[in-house]
Design a protein around this motif. Structure first.
Motif, PDB file in Angstrom:
ATOM      1  N   TYR A 145       0.836  -1.205   0.000  1.00  0.00           N
ATOM      2  CA  TYR A 145       0.000   0.000   0.000  1.00  0.00           C
ATOM      3  C   TYR A 145       0.871   1.256   0.000  1.00  0.00           C
ATOM      4  N   LYS A 146       0.505   2.203  -0.831  1.00  0.00           N
ATOM      5  CA  LYS A 146       1.210   3.483  -0.853  1.00  0.00           C
ATOM      6  C   LYS A 146       0.235   4.583  -1.239  1.00  0.00           C
ATOM      7  N   THR A 147       0.530   5.793  -0.779  1.00  0.00           N
ATOM      8  CA  THR A 147      -0.306   6.934  -1.126  1.00  0.00           C
ATOM      9  C   THR A 147      -0.162   7.226  -2.612  1.00  0.00           C
ATOM     10  N   THR A 149       0.239   8.931  -6.192  1.00  0.00           N
ATOM     11  CA  THR A 149       0.891  10.167  -6.645  1.00  0.00           C
ATOM     12  C   THR A 149       0.097  10.754  -7.808  1.00  0.00           C
ATOM     13  N   HIS A 290      -8.629   8.321  -3.787  1.00  0.00           N
ATOM     14  CA  HIS A 290      -7.764   8.127  -2.618  1.00  0.00           C
ATOM     15  C   HIS A 290      -8.565   7.572  -1.442  1.00  0.00           C
ATOM     16  N   GLN A 291      -9.756   8.116  -1.207  1.00  0.00           N
ATOM     17  CA  GLN A 291     -10.586   7.670  -0.092  1.00  0.00           C
ATOM     18  C   GLN A 291     -10.989   6.209  -0.248  1.00  0.00           C
ATOM     19  N   GLN A 294      -8.015   3.776   0.150  1.00  0.00           N
ATOM     20  CA  GLN A 294      -7.642   3.664   1.555  1.00  0.00           C
ATOM     21  C   GLN A 294      -8.648   2.820   2.323  1.00  0.00           C
TER      22      GLN A 294
END
Length: 319
Positions: A145-147, A149, A290-291, A294
């Motif tokens: 998992y990564k944020t 870009t 993104h939400q 996650q």
């Protein structure tokens, strides 16, 4: 890997069981334990998976004759008859899948399946049928998992095997619709009809390399189309688990497997306009992407990592 190897490794690592897993030496050379081997080892449980070939059925008969008290478990995570016509094993399993699976289960003391619909199908084949959902080994899958870009051109994709030909052909117009806006990334298989619209195709790799290879697709949006038919209704939510481990937001067909445990994904009916609308929604809203990515990752961590389901696997095998 998901139904035998990872669960048994988890039980052994937790100090709950000692296990020995016998693999084929090569794809064409199998080393399966004989009835005498099993007698010498004298295990508390023997687990087999999808043992419906001629040689496997004969071994099960030999095991039962030579070791009548050996508790044997068959694991099943697919429907073995009533396959879609475009499934590459349709003809074989339409002819023999039902009969072979019925005999295989009759030679076992327990059957462990991955979904409730499989219980409904196979519940009469064996006196003891239990459900144990698929889980991911968090030591393997928990590191990707990564944020996300920001980028101007999104990567949208799919990963799966040859059995999904009909599922992918169903969304051909959706892929074509967005070909000029996103980069389509496919892994495992891609119908010829979709090849003109995709940016990258990646062949399958061994399971050892699969999680890292899947992560390398670096998707912004993942899709999971499934035709609504008996075979697919018996499938598990494994595709959502894998996508969720990556933290990718998902658009998926509104079919039974993808409703299990209420995953935070965009469910859509298998209609072109509905698919286009949902994919468009994620393309246009980076905050939503993104939400949802996650939330799906947290859903997997809370419910489907092996470290949180080891006791359930122990009960399914030994209780």
């Amino acid at each position: 890997q998901y139904r035998v190897v990872d669960p048994l490794n988890a039980l052994q690592d937790a100090g709950l069981a000692q296990s020995c897993i016998v693999f084929p030496v090569t794809h064409s050379l199998y080393r399966t334990p004989t009835a005498l081997d099993i007698t010498r080892v004298n295990p508390d449980r023997m687990i087999v998976q999808h043992s419906i070939g001629d040689a496997h059925l004969q071994l099960l008969r030999d095991y039962r004759k030579t070791n009548p008290d050996l508790f044997t478990i068959q694991t099943v995570d697919d429907l073995f008859h009533d396959l879609p016509q475009k499934h590459h094993l349709h003809n074989y399993h339409q002819r023999e899948g039902y009969v072979r699976m019925r005999e295989a289960m009759s030679l076992c003391d327990r059957v462990i399946v991955s979904t409730q619909p499989l219980v409904d199908v196979y519940g009469d084949y064996c006196r003891d049928v239990r459900v144990m959902p698929n889980c991911l080994d968090d030591r393997v899958w928990g590191e990707f998992y990564k944020t996300p870009t920001p980028r101007s051109r999104l990567r949208v994709g799919w990963a799966g095997a040859a059995q999904h030909l009909g599922d992918l052909e169903m969304i051909g117009e959706v892929v074509a619709r967005f070909k000029d806006e996103v980069d389509w990334i496919f892994m495992g298989m891609c119908p010829d009809s979709l090849r003109p619209y995709i940016k990258e195709y990646h062949p399958f790799v061994s399971y050892v390399d699969y999680p890292a290879k899947l992560a390398s697709l670096d998707l912004d949006i993942a899709i999971a189309p499934l035709e609504d038919n008996p075979f697919n209704r018996c499938k598990s939510n494994l595709r959502l688990l894998e996508y969720g481990a990556m933290g990718w937001p998902v658009v998926c067909s509104d079919v039974y497997p993808f409703r299990t445990a209420h995953p935070p994904v965009l469910h859509v009916p298998n209609e072109k306009d509905a698919w286009i609308e949902s994919v468009r929604r994620l393309i246009d809203d980076s905050a939503l992407r993104h939400q949802m990515g996650q939330q799906l990752n947290q859903w997997v961590r809370d419910n489907f990592y092996l470290s949180k389901n080891t006791d359930k696997w122990f009960s399914a095998i030994f209780d």
